[in-house]
Design a protein around this motif. Structure first.
Motif, mmCIF file in Angstrom:
data_model
loop_
_atom_site.group_PDB
_atom_site.id
_atom_site.type_symbol
_atom_site.label_atom_id
_atom_site.label_comp_id
_atom_site.label_asym_id
_atom_site.label_seq_id
_atom_site.Cartn_x
_atom_site.Cartn_y
_atom_site.Cartn_z
ATOM 1 N N PRO A 113 9.534 6.322 13.583
ATOM 2 C CA PRO A 113 8.453 6.971 12.837
ATOM 3 C C PRO A 113 8.202 6.298 11.483
ATOM 4 O O PRO A 113 9.091 6.223 10.640
ATOM 5 C CB PRO A 113 8.980 8.403 12.645
ATOM 6 N N ARG A 114 6.991 5.788 11.321
ATOM 7 C CA ARG A 114 6.590 5.151 10.069
ATOM 8 C C ARG A 114 5.133 5.487 9.801
ATOM 9 O O ARG A 114 4.343 5.666 10.731
ATOM 10 C CB ARG A 114 6.742 3.623 10.139
ATOM 11 N N GLY A 115 4.786 5.541 8.547
ATOM 12 C CA GLY A 115 3.399 5.754 8.168
ATOM 13 C C GLY A 115 3.202 5.347 6.728
ATOM 14 O O GLY A 115 4.165 5.212 5.973
ATOM 15 N N ALA A 116 1.956 5.153 6.340
ATOM 16 C CA ALA A 116 1.611 4.885 4.950
ATOM 17 C C ALA A 116 0.720 6.012 4.454
ATOM 18 O O ALA A 116 0.165 6.778 5.255
ATOM 19 C CB ALA A 116 0.904 3.538 4.822
ATOM 20 N N VAL A 117 0.579 6.113 3.144
ATOM 21 C CA VAL A 117 -0.243 7.180 2.565
ATOM 22 C C VAL A 117 -1.204 6.581 1.549
ATOM 23 O O VAL A 117 -0.952 5.512 0.975
ATOM 24 C CB VAL A 117 0.619 8.275 1.905
ATOM 25 N N LEU A 118 -2.299 7.282 1.333
ATOM 26 C CA LEU A 118 -3.344 6.815 0.428
ATOM 27 C C LEU A 118 -3.790 7.970 -0.459
ATOM 28 O O LEU A 118 -3.886 9.114 -0.006
ATOM 29 C CB LEU A 118 -4.511 6.269 1.239
ATOM 30 N N ALA A 119 -4.084 7.662 -1.708
ATOM 31 C CA ALA A 119 -4.664 8.648 -2.619
ATOM 32 C C ALA A 119 -5.673 7.964 -3.521
ATOM 33 O O ALA A 119 -5.415 6.872 -4.032
ATOM 34 C CB ALA A 119 -3.575 9.323 -3.457
ATOM 35 N N ASP A 120 -6.822 8.587 -3.691
ATOM 36 C CA ASP A 120 -7.813 8.151 -4.670
ATOM 37 C C ASP A 120 -7.669 9.036 -5.896
ATOM 38 O O ASP A 120 -7.704 10.276 -5.786
ATOM 39 C CB ASP A 120 -9.224 8.275 -4.114
ATOM 40 N N VAL A 121 -7.463 8.415 -7.040
ATOM 41 C CA VAL A 121 -7.271 9.158 -8.282
ATOM 42 C C VAL A 121 -8.264 8.647 -9.320
ATOM 43 O O VAL A 121 -8.748 7.519 -9.248
ATOM 44 C CB VAL A 121 -5.831 9.026 -8.817
ATOM 45 N N ARG A 122 -8.561 9.501 -10.287
ATOM 46 C CA ARG A 122 -9.447 9.121 -11.376
ATOM 47 C C ARG A 122 -8.679 9.217 -12.687
ATOM 48 O O ARG A 122 -8.054 10.243 -12.977
ATOM 49 C CB ARG A 122 -10.685 10.020 -11.395
ATOM 50 N N VAL A 123 -8.737 8.140 -13.450
ATOM 51 C CA VAL A 123 -8.053 8.078 -14.741
ATOM 52 C C VAL A 123 -9.075 7.676 -15.795
ATOM 53 O O VAL A 123 -9.677 6.589 -15.694
ATOM 54 C CB VAL A 123 -6.892 7.054 -14.717
ATOM 55 N N ASP A 124 -9.275 8.528 -16.779
ATOM 56 C CA ASP A 124 -10.245 8.236 -17.837
ATOM 57 C C ASP A 124 -11.596 7.841 -17.257
ATOM 58 O O ASP A 124 -12.270 6.928 -17.739
ATOM 59 C CB ASP A 124 -9.727 7.123 -18.756
ATOM 60 N N GLY A 125 -11.998 8.515 -16.189
ATOM 61 C CA GLY A 125 -13.287 8.259 -15.573
ATOM 62 C C GLY A 125 -13.301 7.156 -14.548
ATOM 63 O O GLY A 125 -14.287 6.977 -13.830
ATOM 64 N N LEU A 145 -6.651 13.963 -9.065
ATOM 65 C CA LEU A 145 -6.483 13.584 -7.666
ATOM 66 C C LEU A 145 -7.756 13.954 -6.908
ATOM 67 O O LEU A 145 -8.124 15.125 -6.843
ATOM 68 C CB LEU A 145 -5.272 14.308 -7.079
ATOM 69 N N GLU A 146 -8.432 12.978 -6.327
ATOM 70 C CA GLU A 146 -9.713 13.226 -5.665
ATOM 71 C C GLU A 146 -9.585 13.376 -4.159
ATOM 72 O O GLU A 146 -10.265 14.195 -3.561
ATOM 73 C CB GLU A 146 -10.703 12.118 -6.000
ATOM 74 N N ARG A 147 -8.743 12.585 -3.519
ATOM 75 C CA ARG A 147 -8.553 12.709 -2.069
ATOM 76 C C ARG A 147 -7.246 12.052 -1.686
ATOM 77 O O ARG A 147 -6.704 11.228 -2.431
ATOM 78 C CB ARG A 147 -9.707 12.090 -1.271
ATOM 79 N N ALA A 148 -6.747 12.450 -0.527
ATOM 80 C CA ALA A 148 -5.511 11.876 -0.006
ATOM 81 C C ALA A 148 -5.647 11.739 1.503
ATOM 82 O O ALA A 148 -6.357 12.517 2.147
ATOM 83 C CB ALA A 148 -4.311 12.743 -0.367
ATOM 84 N N ALA A 149 -4.973 10.748 2.061
ATOM 85 C CA ALA A 149 -5.072 10.508 3.498
ATOM 86 C C ALA A 149 -3.774 9.907 4.021
ATOM 87 O O ALA A 149 -3.081 9.179 3.321
ATOM 88 C CB ALA A 149 -6.241 9.565 3.800
ATOM 89 N N ARG A 150 -3.470 10.225 5.265
ATOM 90 C CA ARG A 150 -2.349 9.614 5.967
ATOM 91 C C ARG A 150 -2.861 8.416 6.760
ATOM 92 O O ARG A 150 -3.921 8.480 7.380
ATOM 93 C CB ARG A 150 -1.699 10.640 6.908
ATOM 94 N N LEU A 151 -2.099 7.326 6.742
ATOM 95 C CA LEU A 151 -2.479 6.103 7.444
ATOM 96 C C LEU A 151 -1.461 5.828 8.547
ATOM 97 O O LEU A 151 -0.355 5.347 8.272
ATOM 98 C CB LEU A 151 -2.534 4.914 6.482
ATOM 99 N N PRO A 152 -1.763 6.146 9.799
ATOM 100 C CA PRO A 152 -0.821 5.882 10.895
ATOM 101 C C PRO A 152 -0.544 4.394 11.026
ATOM 102 O O PRO A 152 -1.433 3.556 10.836
ATOM 103 C CB PRO A 152 -1.550 6.429 12.128
#
Length: 238
Positions: free
Chosen positions: A103-115, A90-97
């Motif tokens: 109340p609603r929101g989306a979420v984001l995550a950047d992940v690395r798999v096998d490089g 897991l490299e980073r995560a963010a909330r997306l208003p």
């Protein structure tokens, strides 16, 4: 890269038998063989927004929680959470208003798999078609503003029965939809509310709706999943 990603509205871990059973939810995810789980309704809606999947249980089962919560008792944001296994970095995560009446929101995550870098976006959209369209447009705009430009998976409970609705059409123009069968309600699915959209550069080896007997009991939604294969020409440095 080979990785299985599931999206699952877990209904606050309360099944069709009215039992609260967080372990059963994780058993369903294990049945899929998921490396990443994008969850909806992972926290209670009111009060302290208590997580419905206890931290100790998640750790025991080998899941890392993306740091998205604003409250110490939660694992997600507006019920949206992302879990990753130990073969995913897991490299980073963010909330997306999102624009919304409730109340609603989306979420984001950047992940690395096998490089390889992969961007995940999870969402649980409004019941109102007007607000869904605004929310989807906000998600597409938010993704475009993120640093770098890795391939993207957008997943979640879209609360939309028609792929050709104005909102989903705008999302599909940026990220083509992955063909999936109905997933709601879990006992006798007739609605394709749970959807996946993917960058054109991603190779979808398989995709489906998980219909085990356990999944039919564990939540009012069935989980959906995709298995990603090699991404030709995808840089490994992000």
């Amino acid at each position: 890269m080979s990785v299985t990603v599931a999206s699952y509205n877990i209904h606050k871990a309360v099944g069709n038998d009215l039992r609260f059973d967080p372990g059963r939810i994780l058993d369903v995810i294990d049945e899929i063989g998921a490396d990443i789980a994008v969850l909806q309704e992972a926290d209670r809606r009111f009060g302290a927004r208590q997580a419905t999947l206890p931290a100790a249980l998640l750790a025991e089962r080998g899941w890392q929680v993306a740091p998205l919560a604003e409250r110490s008792a939660s694992i997600g944001w507006h019920g949206n959470a992302i879990l990753v296994s130990d073969r995913v970095t897991l490299e980073r995560a963010a909330r997306l208003p999102l624009p919304a009446l409730e109340p609603r929101g989306a979420v984001l995550a950047d992940v690395r798999v096998d490089g390889h870098l992969l961007r995940l976006v999870g969402a649980h959209l409004d019941l109102s078609g007007l607000w869904r369209t605004r929310q989807i447009n906000a998600i597409v705009d938010a993704i475009a503003r993120q640093p770098a430009a890795p391939p993207v998976l957008v997943m979640g409970d879209m609360n939309e029965w028609r792929l050709r609705s104005p909102g989903l059409a705008s999302l599909a123009s940026a990220y083509p939809p992955v063909p999936l069968a109905a997933s709601f309600p879990s006992r006798m699915p007739i609605g394709q509310l749970d959807r996946v959209f993917a960058s054109r550069s991603l190779t979808i080896e398989e995709a489906g709706v998980h219909r085990s007997a356990l999944a039919r009991r564990a939540s009012d939604h069935l989980p959906v999943w995709v298995r990603l294969g090699a991404v030709p020409g995808l840089a490994t440095d992000g």
